[in-house]
Motif scaffolding. Sequence first.
Motif, PDB file in Angstrom:
ATOM      1  N   LEU A   1      43.284 -42.906  -6.304  1.00 27.94           N
ATOM      2  CA  LEU A   1      44.171 -43.566  -5.351  1.00 27.94           C
ATOM      3  C   LEU A   1      45.545 -43.783  -5.967  1.00 27.94           C
ATOM      4  O   LEU A   1      45.664 -44.052  -7.162  1.00 27.94           O
ATOM      5  CB  LEU A   1      43.587 -44.913  -4.925  1.00 27.94           C
ATOM      6  CG  LEU A   1      42.126 -44.920  -4.468  1.00 27.94           C
ATOM      7  CD1 LEU A   1      41.744 -46.305  -3.962  1.00 27.94           C
ATOM      8  CD2 LEU A   1      41.883 -43.875  -3.399  1.00 27.94           C
ATOM      9  N   LEU A   2      46.582 -43.694  -5.118  1.00 32.05           N
ATOM     10  CA  LEU A   2      47.956 -43.811  -5.592  1.00 32.05           C
ATOM     11  C   LEU A   2      48.713 -44.855  -4.780  1.00 32.05           C
ATOM     12  O   LEU A   2      48.639 -44.858  -3.546  1.00 32.05           O
ATOM     13  CB  LEU A   2      48.687 -42.464  -5.478  1.00 32.05           C
ATOM     14  CG  LEU A   2      48.023 -41.252  -6.139  1.00 32.05           C
ATOM     15  CD1 LEU A   2      48.818 -39.993  -5.818  1.00 32.05           C
ATOM     16  CD2 LEU A   2      47.914 -41.451  -7.640  1.00 32.05           C
ATOM     17  N   GLU A   3      49.455 -45.720  -5.481  1.00 33.20           N
ATOM     18  CA  GLU A   3      50.319 -46.659  -4.779  1.00 33.20           C
ATOM     19  C   GLU A   3      51.526 -45.964  -4.171  1.00 33.20           C
ATOM     20  O   GLU A   3      52.075 -46.396  -3.166  1.00 33.20           O
ATOM     21  CB  GLU A   3      50.791 -47.765  -5.734  1.00 33.20           C
ATOM     22  CG  GLU A   3      49.734 -48.802  -6.051  1.00 33.20           C
ATOM     23  CD  GLU A   3      50.309 -49.982  -6.810  1.00 33.20           C
ATOM     24  OE1 GLU A   3      51.554 -50.097  -6.892  1.00 33.20           O
ATOM     25  OE2 GLU A   3      49.523 -50.782  -7.338  1.00 33.20           O
ATOM     26  N   SER A   4      51.947 -44.863  -4.800  1.00 31.41           N
ATOM     27  CA  SER A   4      53.079 -44.073  -4.329  1.00 31.41           C
ATOM     28  C   SER A   4      52.941 -42.676  -4.921  1.00 31.41           C
ATOM     29  O   SER A   4      52.079 -42.451  -5.781  1.00 31.41           O
ATOM     30  CB  SER A   4      54.402 -44.709  -4.773  1.00 31.41           C
ATOM     31  OG  SER A   4      54.648 -44.431  -6.148  1.00 31.41           O
ATOM     32  N   PRO A   5      53.781 -41.718  -4.507  1.00 28.12           N
ATOM     33  CA  PRO A   5      53.697 -40.386  -5.108  1.00 28.12           C
ATOM     34  C   PRO A   5      53.901 -40.390  -6.617  1.00 28.12           C
ATOM     35  O   PRO A   5      53.481 -39.450  -7.300  1.00 28.12           O
ATOM     36  CB  PRO A   5      54.811 -39.614  -4.392  1.00 28.12           C
ATOM     37  CG  PRO A   5      54.946 -40.291  -3.076  1.00 28.12           C
ATOM     38  CD  PRO A   5      54.708 -41.742  -3.359  1.00 28.12           C
ATOM     39  N   ASP A   6      54.529 -41.422  -7.140  1.00 25.25           N
ATOM     40  CA  ASP A   6      54.753 -41.521  -8.579  1.00 25.25           C
ATOM     41  C   ASP A   6      53.707 -42.380  -9.279  1.00 25.25           C
ATOM     42  O   ASP A   6      53.820 -42.650 -10.474  1.00 25.25           O
ATOM     43  CB  ASP A   6      56.148 -42.096  -8.849  1.00 25.25           C
ATOM     44  CG  ASP A   6      57.254 -41.183  -8.361  1.00 25.25           C
ATOM     45  OD1 ASP A   6      57.137 -39.965  -8.549  1.00 25.25           O
ATOM     46  OD2 ASP A   6      58.224 -41.687  -7.780  1.00 25.25           O
ATOM     47  N   GLY A   7      52.682 -42.810  -8.544  1.00 25.74           N
ATOM     48  CA  GLY A   7      51.669 -43.675  -9.122  1.00 25.74           C
ATOM     49  C   GLY A   7      52.031 -45.141  -8.926  1.00 25.74           C
ATOM     50  O   GLY A   7      52.912 -45.461  -8.128  1.00 25.74           O
ATOM     51  N   PRO A   8      51.375 -46.039  -9.631  1.00 27.73           N
ATOM     52  CA  PRO A   8      50.271 -45.779 -10.556  1.00 27.73           C
ATOM     53  C   PRO A   8      49.004 -45.311  -9.845  1.00 27.73           C
ATOM     54  O   PRO A   8      48.895 -45.424  -8.629  1.00 27.73           O
ATOM     55  CB  PRO A   8      50.058 -47.137 -11.231  1.00 27.73           C
ATOM     56  CG  PRO A   8      50.558 -48.129 -10.241  1.00 27.73           C
ATOM     57  CD  PRO A   8      51.709 -47.473  -9.545  1.00 27.73           C
ATOM     58  N   ALA A   9      48.077 -44.782 -10.631  1.00 29.58           N
ATOM     59  CA  ALA A   9      46.836 -44.214 -10.113  1.00 29.58           C
ATOM     60  C   ALA A   9      45.659 -45.128 -10.437  1.00 29.58           C
ATOM     61  O   ALA A   9      45.648 -45.803 -11.473  1.00 29.58           O
ATOM     62  CB  ALA A   9      46.600 -42.835 -10.724  1.00 29.58           C
ATOM     63  N   TYR A  10      44.678 -45.140  -9.531  1.00 29.74           N
ATOM     64  CA  TYR A  10      43.477 -45.954  -9.706  1.00 29.74           C
ATOM     65  C   TYR A  10      42.242 -45.118  -9.355  1.00 29.74           C
ATOM     66  O   TYR A  10      42.225 -44.408  -8.354  1.00 29.74           O
ATOM     67  CB  TYR A  10      43.514 -47.192  -8.806  1.00 29.74           C
ATOM     68  CG  TYR A  10      44.692 -48.089  -9.069  1.00 29.74           C
ATOM     69  CD1 TYR A  10      44.611 -49.126  -9.994  1.00 29.74           C
ATOM     70  CD2 TYR A  10      45.895 -47.889  -8.402  1.00 29.74           C
ATOM     71  CE1 TYR A  10      45.700 -49.945 -10.245  1.00 29.74           C
ATOM     72  CE2 TYR A  10      46.990 -48.703  -8.642  1.00 29.74           C
ATOM     73  CZ  TYR A  10      46.889 -49.729  -9.564  1.00 29.74           C
ATOM     74  OH  TYR A  10      47.972 -50.535  -9.808  1.00 29.74           O
ATOM     75  N   LEU A  11      41.211 -45.257 -10.159  1.00 32.75           N
ATOM     76  CA  LEU A  11      39.952 -44.563  -9.896  1.00 32.75           C
ATOM     77  C   LEU A  11      39.106 -45.415  -8.949  1.00 32.75           C
ATOM     78  O   LEU A  11      38.955 -46.621  -9.157  1.00 32.75           O
ATOM     79  CB  LEU A  11      39.198 -44.325 -11.201  1.00 32.75           C
ATOM     80  CG  LEU A  11      37.873 -43.548 -11.106  1.00 32.75           C
ATOM     81  CD1 LEU A  11      38.093 -42.164 -10.507  1.00 32.75           C
ATOM     82  CD2 LEU A  11      37.233 -43.439 -12.489  1.00 32.75           C
ATOM     83  N   SER A  12      38.563 -44.780  -7.906  1.00 34.88           N
ATOM     84  CA  SER A  12      37.752 -45.495  -6.912  1.00 34.88           C
ATOM     85  C   SER A  12      36.398 -44.805  -6.754  1.00 34.88           C
ATOM     86  O   SER A  12      36.061 -43.881  -7.489  1.00 34.88           O
ATOM     87  CB  SER A  12      38.489 -45.530  -5.568  1.00 34.88           C
ATOM     88  OG  SER A  12      38.543 -44.230  -5.001  1.00 34.88           O
ATOM     89  N   ASP A  13      35.630 -45.268  -5.762  1.00 33.15           N
ATOM     90  CA  ASP A  13      34.358 -44.649  -5.371  1.00 33.15           C
ATOM     91  C   ASP A  13      33.296 -44.696  -6.460  1.00 33.15           C
ATOM     92  O   ASP A  13      32.933 -43.680  -7.057  1.00 33.15           O
ATOM     93  CB  ASP A  13      34.568 -43.204  -4.939  1.00 33.15           C
ATOM     94  CG  ASP A  13      35.398 -43.110  -3.680  1.00 33.15           C
ATOM     95  OD1 ASP A  13      35.413 -44.090  -2.927  1.00 33.15           O
ATOM     96  OD2 ASP A  13      36.026 -42.065  -3.469  1.00 33.15           O
ATOM     97  N   PHE A  14      32.756 -45.881  -6.677  1.00 32.98           N
ATOM     98  CA  PHE A  14      31.716 -46.073  -7.679  1.00 32.98           C
ATOM     99  C   PHE A  14      30.330 -46.165  -7.038  1.00 32.98           C
ATOM    100  O   PHE A  14      29.389 -46.644  -7.654  1.00 32.98           O
ATOM    101  CB  PHE A  14      32.002 -47.339  -8.489  1.00 32.98           C
ATOM    102  CG  PHE A  14      33.125 -47.169  -9.478  1.00 32.98           C
ATOM    103  CD1 PHE A  14      32.861 -47.013 -10.831  1.00 32.98           C
ATOM    104  CD2 PHE A  14      34.446 -47.145  -9.062  1.00 32.98           C
ATOM    105  CE1 PHE A  14      33.893 -46.850 -11.753  1.00 32.98           C
ATOM    106  CE2 PHE A  14      35.492 -46.982  -9.971  1.00 32.98           C
ATOM    107  CZ  PHE A  14      35.211 -46.832 -11.322  1.00 32.98           C
ATOM    108  N   GLY A  15      30.202 -45.671  -5.796  1.00 32.33           N
ATOM    109  CA  GLY A  15      28.943 -45.795  -5.074  1.00 32.33           C
ATOM    110  C   GLY A  15      27.792 -45.038  -5.690  1.00 32.33           C
ATOM    111  O   GLY A  15      26.630 -45.382  -5.463  1.00 32.33           O
TER     112      GLY A  15
END
Length: 369
Positions: free
Chosen positions: A223-237
């Motif tokens: 996941l990205l807050e904007s095209p420049d990041g920051p980035a976050y890892l999701s989906d831990f199901g």
Amino acid sequence: MSSEHDWRSTVSSLDRYENIQKIKTAIETSDPAHTSAHKEAFSKENEAYKNSSSIEEYNAICSAPSSDQQQTPASPPFHQGIGEQENQDDASSPGITIGPYHDCHHVAGGVTAEVYRAQARALKVITETRDIAPHDPFREAKILATLSQTSHVVPLLETFRDQEQRFVLVFPYMPLTLESLLARRDPVTRAQTRRIFGGLFSALKHLHTQGIIHRDVKPSAVLLESPDGPAYLSDFGTAWHPELSVVTEPSDGKILDIGTGPYRAPEVLFGDKSYGPPRRHSRAVHEDGNQLGLILSIFQTMGSPTRESWPEAAHFRTPPFEMYRAFDVREWPEILPDVEPPFRDLVAALVKYNSSRATASDVSFAYPT
């Protein structure tokens, strides 16, 4: 014939994903100008799964010609990530209420969950809890709680039961995923690459030090807050945790039938149930022909492994030797001729058959956050 009671337990999440892709291909073949094939494919598969009385009926519907697709109600495309492409939700339409959140707008749907946006929040509403192993939203919440202070892991803000007693996980809403950023086809700069992958490697490094295996890392899960990041890892199901998962999945008996097709490590394609944090996942090679196609692609790209180049594989359930056609080893400048040497070297370090594959900790220095 399979009974209505038990046939769904024989259909994995990957089977359902592949059926959606099959339906989507049929729609696009019959109507190349179609602009919402994925939506209709998801809707048709979902209806077949819910309403079919047997696996034969389910498979027949998923394999049927697409002439009746126009009568199928459209559903939003499913991405595992909490973030979606901008303006995916229709904020002009009346929203619904989910627990304490009002004006919630649907942005995505999948096999086990629906995602809604409520202003600055993303609500992951669990809609299916029967026979969804290894999907486990309750374990997902527990794992995320242990990672609450971890940078670059999407923070879980709260959980609750809504008015229908559905389990809901609440996250910050992110407007983009790495998948949607790449779909724009705008050039991604070196600075963007460093910042986005710096966040991803930082998250993976912390997970792996805790013995946690994400098992579904892919562009839509970043996941990205904007095209420049920051980035976050999701989906831990479907993540594996050394304490929370070990009762149902011992460390040497992990599930192979898990995750998303193209993002599979070769060792798991050959049945290594002891895969660890630096590795990913797959289903066993004998389970369907798609695995053979993926193996062929890997071998054609990297060259076939040998007992000398991949000694660990001799102990796998299905060793990758002798029974497959041999392909010559190719050098990375030939495989990635247009990629700058530093990035090409990084890919070469990450994409290997054997245990010398670089880990997130090894490469995180190249992408400081």
